[in-house]
Design a protein around this motif. Structure first.
Motif, PDB file in Angstrom:
ATOM      1  N   ASN A 221     -47.187 -37.033  24.742  1.00  0.00           N
ATOM      2  CA  ASN A 221     -47.815 -38.109  24.764  1.00  0.00           C
ATOM      3  C   ASN A 221     -46.994 -39.264  25.650  1.00  0.00           C
ATOM      4  OD1 ASN A 221     -49.081 -40.787  24.371  1.00  0.00           O
ATOM      5  ND2 ASN A 221     -49.093 -40.824  22.235  1.00  0.00           N
ATOM      6  N   ASP A 222     -47.620 -39.176  26.797  1.00  0.00           N
ATOM      7  CA  ASP A 222     -46.809 -39.974  27.879  1.00  0.00           C
ATOM      8  C   ASP A 222     -47.738 -41.584  28.248  1.00  0.00           C
ATOM      9  OD1 ASP A 222     -44.833 -38.254  28.462  1.00  0.00           O
ATOM     10  OD2 ASP A 222     -45.877 -37.445  29.874  1.00  0.00           O
ATOM     11  N   LEU A 223     -48.350 -41.720  27.464  1.00  0.00           N
ATOM     12  CA  LEU A 223     -49.229 -43.194  27.351  1.00  0.00           C
ATOM     13  C   LEU A 223     -48.224 -44.190  27.718  1.00  0.00           C
ATOM     14  CD1 LEU A 223     -52.162 -42.825  24.985  1.00  0.00           C
ATOM     15  CD2 LEU A 223     -52.151 -42.382  27.383  1.00  0.00           C
ATOM     16  N   ASP A 224     -47.086 -44.551  27.271  1.00  0.00           N
ATOM     17  CA  ASP A 224     -46.013 -45.505  27.511  1.00  0.00           C
ATOM     18  C   ASP A 224     -45.825 -45.626  28.986  1.00  0.00           C
ATOM     19  OD1 ASP A 224     -45.716 -46.226  24.922  1.00  0.00           O
ATOM     20  OD2 ASP A 224     -43.692 -45.396  24.668  1.00  0.00           O
ATOM     21  N   LEU A 225     -45.631 -44.405  29.864  1.00  0.00           N
ATOM     22  CA  LEU A 225     -45.636 -44.280  30.958  1.00  0.00           C
ATOM     23  C   LEU A 225     -46.758 -44.470  31.920  1.00  0.00           C
ATOM     24  CD1 LEU A 225     -43.745 -40.695  31.156  1.00  0.00           C
ATOM     25  CD2 LEU A 225     -42.592 -43.195  31.300  1.00  0.00           C
ATOM     26  N   VAL A 226     -47.937 -44.246  31.408  1.00  0.00           N
ATOM     27  CA  VAL A 226     -49.221 -44.482  32.138  1.00  0.00           C
ATOM     28  C   VAL A 226     -49.267 -46.188  31.845  1.00  0.00           C
ATOM     29  CG1 VAL A 226     -51.558 -44.300  32.045  1.00  0.00           C
ATOM     30  CG2 VAL A 226     -50.256 -42.464  31.399  1.00  0.00           C
ATOM     31  N   TRP A 227     -48.973 -46.726  30.912  1.00  0.00           N
ATOM     32  CA  TRP A 227     -49.240 -48.092  30.672  1.00  0.00           C
ATOM     33  C   TRP A 227     -48.162 -49.095  31.615  1.00  0.00           C
ATOM     34  CZ3 TRP A 227     -52.026 -51.780  28.445  1.00  0.00           C
ATOM     35  CH2 TRP A 227     -51.440 -52.983  28.335  1.00  0.00           C
ATOM     36  N   ASN A 228     -47.045 -48.503  31.691  1.00  0.00           N
ATOM     37  CA  ASN A 228     -46.098 -49.150  32.418  1.00  0.00           C
ATOM     38  C   ASN A 228     -46.385 -49.007  33.941  1.00  0.00           C
ATOM     39  OD1 ASN A 228     -44.247 -49.650  30.385  1.00  0.00           O
ATOM     40  ND2 ASN A 228     -42.929 -47.789  30.801  1.00  0.00           N
ATOM     41  N   GLN A 229     -46.953 -47.962  34.335  1.00  0.00           N
ATOM     42  CA  GLN A 229     -47.647 -47.726  35.608  1.00  0.00           C
ATOM     43  C   GLN A 229     -48.597 -48.923  35.952  1.00  0.00           C
ATOM     44  OE1 GLN A 229     -46.439 -45.873  38.044  1.00  0.00           O
ATOM     45  NE2 GLN A 229     -47.969 -46.807  39.623  1.00  0.00           N
ATOM     46  N   LEU A 230     -49.592 -48.964  35.008  1.00  0.00           N
ATOM     47  CA  LEU A 230     -50.525 -49.786  35.351  1.00  0.00           C
ATOM     48  C   LEU A 230     -50.107 -51.587  35.475  1.00  0.00           C
ATOM     49  CD1 LEU A 230     -53.464 -48.442  33.198  1.00  0.00           C
ATOM     50  CD2 LEU A 230     -53.201 -48.361  35.776  1.00  0.00           C
ATOM     51  N   GLN A 231     -48.963 -51.776  34.611  1.00  0.00           N
ATOM     52  CA  GLN A 231     -48.286 -52.859  34.597  1.00  0.00           C
ATOM     53  C   GLN A 231     -47.683 -53.444  35.964  1.00  0.00           C
ATOM     54  OE1 GLN A 231     -48.871 -55.201  31.943  1.00  0.00           O
ATOM     55  NE2 GLN A 231     -50.375 -53.275  31.701  1.00  0.00           N
ATOM     56  N   LYS A 232     -47.299 -52.325  36.684  1.00  0.00           N
ATOM     57  CA  LYS A 232     -46.285 -52.533  37.877  1.00  0.00           C
ATOM     58  C   LYS A 232     -46.937 -53.585  39.031  1.00  0.00           C
ATOM     59  CE  LYS A 232     -43.882 -48.355  37.736  1.00  0.00           C
ATOM     60  NZ  LYS A 232     -43.336 -46.942  38.422  1.00  0.00           N
ATOM     61  N   THR A 233     -48.289 -53.523  39.054  1.00  0.00           N
ATOM     62  CA  THR A 233     -48.812 -54.093  40.276  1.00  0.00           C
ATOM     63  C   THR A 233     -50.064 -54.845  40.152  1.00  0.00           C
ATOM     64  OG1 THR A 233     -50.260 -52.115  40.822  1.00  0.00           O
ATOM     65  CG2 THR A 233     -48.163 -52.265  42.003  1.00  0.00           C
ATOM     66  N   GLY A 234     -50.422 -54.695  38.701  1.00  0.00           N
ATOM     67  CA  GLY A 234     -51.669 -55.719  38.338  1.00  0.00           C
ATOM     68  C   GLY A 234     -52.826 -54.705  38.574  1.00  0.00           C
ATOM     69  N   PRO A 235     -54.086 -55.033  38.464  1.00  0.00           N
ATOM     70  CA  PRO A 235     -55.252 -54.171  38.648  1.00  0.00           C
ATOM     71  C   PRO A 235     -55.304 -53.374  39.919  1.00  0.00           C
ATOM     72  CG  PRO A 235     -56.038 -56.551  37.848  1.00  0.00           C
ATOM     73  CD  PRO A 235     -54.294 -56.679  38.185  1.00  0.00           C
TER      74      PRO A 235
END
Length: 431
Positions: A221-235
């Motif tokens: 479950n790598d959803l933490d990493l996916v979430w962090n990726q989406l938080q880096k630059t905005g939409p």
């Protein structure tokens, strides 16, 4: 493509349960012949004698194909005028040169052979005079969708209420909802008609109510990493490389809407197959049919999301792509070399979401990697952008597990790699 490590190359051709494969493949081809026979009256009524003759052409081609399979004949060149024919035949020559002999049905790497089977089925359609757009698997896909109505209604109603709340200013736990939609999108993948040899396979209940229960079946479950990726630059632009029609694409559409509404994504790009593929994979026609199916429902929630999704398509917030590479036999580590235009298109994305078992197998080149091999290593350099694979395990290849986890799973469930009850959400970013 990077060279396959020597320790793995010897296992390459033996990495799957060939008895299961041999049993399933002729069944799929036989069902194509049966569906063609049952379509005779309808096609004759709509297309006349030419349509009827075309069905005979398809039936003859698939009968020949089934005989070749059952007798383990060598693979032969494709004989139609599709845009990908030269590529298929050049690769057949390439493999023959590498192997020192022509590949055969049950002695060659399974990824290639299985893809070849579906391309040969499409060849039968391409040889028609008026049924060149005919989908031999359409009936199965439509049945899977109509049989999933209750689950579809439950999921769409939930999305409808959520969108209204978010746009009404009600505070929501975006992170928790993100996890929930990603997991629903993951478990929608359990419906795979190629695994069930085209037998009826509808979603009878919505995974929304099961997410908490199913969480223990997610091995990575790598959803933490996916979430962090989406938080880096905005939409950001998010690309979804689609898998199955039916209920699964509904989960993809709902995830896409949530990402936009929650302002985690600025646009969504969907990638469909170029023609009917692995029984239930999504084509552009399947995408359009799904929206038409939803619009025919007498439901306020359905009406709301359908109008919203049509607007997304009209203003290009949603875009639909097709490309021949998705229906070629190559692992994705060869994409940059063989289809650089697609690779560069994907490189514009802020997150790539690969759905399903076949996409996963192509990501890791269908190699029998040790299960503890890091996921990013098994990608062999593929990485046009950050990516996550959402996959219920239906073939015996997996990477990224911790040391000893595969042995633990074998004790717990001897069929864990192939029964679709276990899953991974694996993230990689080579940059």
């Amino acid at each position: 493509m990077m060279a396959i490590p020597a320790a793995l190359s010897a296992k390459y051709k033996d990495s799957f349960a060939y008895k299961t494969v041999k049993d399933r493949m002729p069944v799929i081809v036989a069902k194509v012949a049966d569906s063609v026979f049952r379509a005779q009256s309808t096609i004759k009524e709509s297309h006349g004698e030419k349509g009827s003759e075309d069905l005979k052409t398809i039936a003859g081609c698939v009968s020949k194909l089934r005989n070749e399979m059952m007798t383990n004949k060598v693979l032969i060149p494709i004989e139609d005028s599709r845009s990908d024919t030269k590529t298929w035949n050049a690769y057949l020559t390439e493999v023959t040169t590498q192997e020192g002999q022509a590949p055969a049905w049950f002695t060659s790497p399974w990824l290639y052979v299985e893809c070849y089977m579906y391309r040969r089925i499409q060849e039968a359609v391409e040889k028609c005079s008026c049924l060149t757009q005919y989908d031999v698997f359409r009936a199965e896909k439509e049945m899977a969708l109509s049989g999933s109505q209750e689950a579809v209604h439950t999921l769409v109603k939930f999305l409808f209420s959520l969108v209204k709340e978010i746009e009404g200013g009600k505070e929501s736990n975006t992170r928790e909802l993100f996890d929930q939609f990603m997991q629903v999108c993951l478990w929608g993948n359990k419906c795979d008609l190629s695994i069930s040899a085209g037998m009826e396979n509808a979603q009878v209940s919505c995974p929304l109510a099961q997410v908490d229960t199913l969480r223990e079946y997610v091995l990575i479950n790598d959803l933490d990493l996916v979430w962090n990726q989406l938080q880096k630059t905005g939409p950001v632009r998010v690309d979804i490389i689609l898998d199955n029609a039916g209920f699964e694409i509904i989960t993809d559409l709902c995830l896409a809407e949530f990402l936009l509404t929650a302002k985690l994504a600025s646009s969504i790009h969907f990638h469909c197959k170029a023609f009917s593929w692995f029984v239930s994979d999504v084509t552009k026609d399947d995408f359009d049919h799904t929206l038409s199916f939803l619009m025919s429902s007498n439901s306020m929630a359905m009406d709301f999301v359908c109008k919203r999704w049509k607007e997304h398509l009209q203003n290009s917030t949603w875009k639909i792509h097709t490309h021949d590479f998705w229906t070629l036999p190559f692992p994705y580590c060869e994409m940059e070399k063989r289809s650089n235009d697609l690779y560069m298109e994907l490189a514009q994305s802020g997150l790539l979401i690969f759905k399903g078992d076949l996409n996963y197998r192509k990501l890791v080149a269908d190699i029998n990697w040790p299960a503890s091999t890091p996921f990013v290593t098994s990608l062999q350099g593929f990485g046009p952008g950050p990516l996550v694979s959402l996959r219920a395990l239906k073939a015996d290849v997996v990477t990224g597990l911790r040391e000893g986890q595969a042995d633990e799973m074998q004790t717990r469930d001897s069929q864990w790699m192939i029964n679709g009850n276990w899953a991974v959400m694996s993230f990689a970013d080579k940059h």
